[in-house]
Enzyme design. Sequence first.
Site, PDB file in Angstrom:
ATOM      1  N   CYS A  78       1.300  -1.475   0.111  1.00 25.14           N
ATOM      2  CA  CYS A  78      -0.091  -0.169   0.368  1.00 25.14           C
ATOM      3  C   CYS A  78       1.733   0.974  -0.135  1.00 25.14           C
ATOM      4  CB  CYS A  78      -0.292   0.353   0.715  1.00 25.14           C
ATOM      5  SG  CYS A  78      -1.430   1.663   1.290  1.00 25.14           S
ATOM      6  N   CYS A 190      -0.829   4.002  -5.976  1.00 30.48           N
ATOM      7  CA  CYS A 190      -1.607   3.013  -5.585  1.00 30.48           C
ATOM      8  C   CYS A 190      -2.558   1.706  -5.668  1.00 30.48           C
ATOM      9  CB  CYS A 190      -3.067   3.535  -5.371  1.00 30.48           C
ATOM     10  SG  CYS A 190      -4.282   2.957  -4.988  1.00 30.48           S
TER      11      CYS A 190
END
Length: 268
Positions: A78, A190
């Site tokens: 992440c 992302c």
Amino acid sequence: MSDRREQFQYAFLDSGIGGLPYAHALRVRVPEASLVYVADRVYFPYGNKSSAQIIARASAVLQKVQTNFSPHIVVLACNSMSVNALEFLRAQVSVPVVGVVPAIKQAVACSHKKHIGVLATQCTITHPYTACLRAQFGAGCVFQMRADARLIECLERGLIFEVEDMQREAVARSVMPFQEAGVDVLVLACTHFVHVRHLFQDCVGTSCTVVDSLEGVVRRTLRLCPPQSQLRGNAACYVTGARDAVCAARYARYAQHFGLRWAGFLDV
């Protein structure tokens, strides 16, 4: 299931489904890899949280993962978690912690026009870590930075299982500002976006190269922690949060799609 104890060599952490392509890529290289994937649905999305919130939450999740699963290496799959908490978490545990950060160095190397787009969460875009990457590797480059929380939410809710036309429409909306700006490299910063990387490339066309950190992260993870024969075959997916039937069904489907065993909920 919250107190279940298993041992896995590799642990992948994310706020949702974003890190699944990273975990899958490692298992493609090492099919018998022992791996646990933990989606912290309690705090999804990390991208609109403060740095202090992300550090505190990531620390709690990592502690639970260490206690229950004893991984030999942890991958923060992440970008928002990594740019905010990577150094803090590395100091917290004795095993290696690999971060996923915007692939700006790779993008600069690919760019001829030195005009680069970065698609990420809001907190990744504004964090000083990302600014440092731009300053270190992107001197002389123009960066177009954009957050797309809507697409992240759509992907989390199952966009990858919808018909391709619906997926393509969502991606096309997301890349339009970059096309209008004339970037020649687009960074997917992302991990959720990596699920539809091929559609990003299709939508931007041959004049723009789409890059992400997946291959580099997998190579680094295996270099730091080669697979061990005594830990083989077990690969599971856990989710934090309330025992919600809709969430359970969705993640059971994701787990099956990526070749993982759906293991249930983890209390953190």
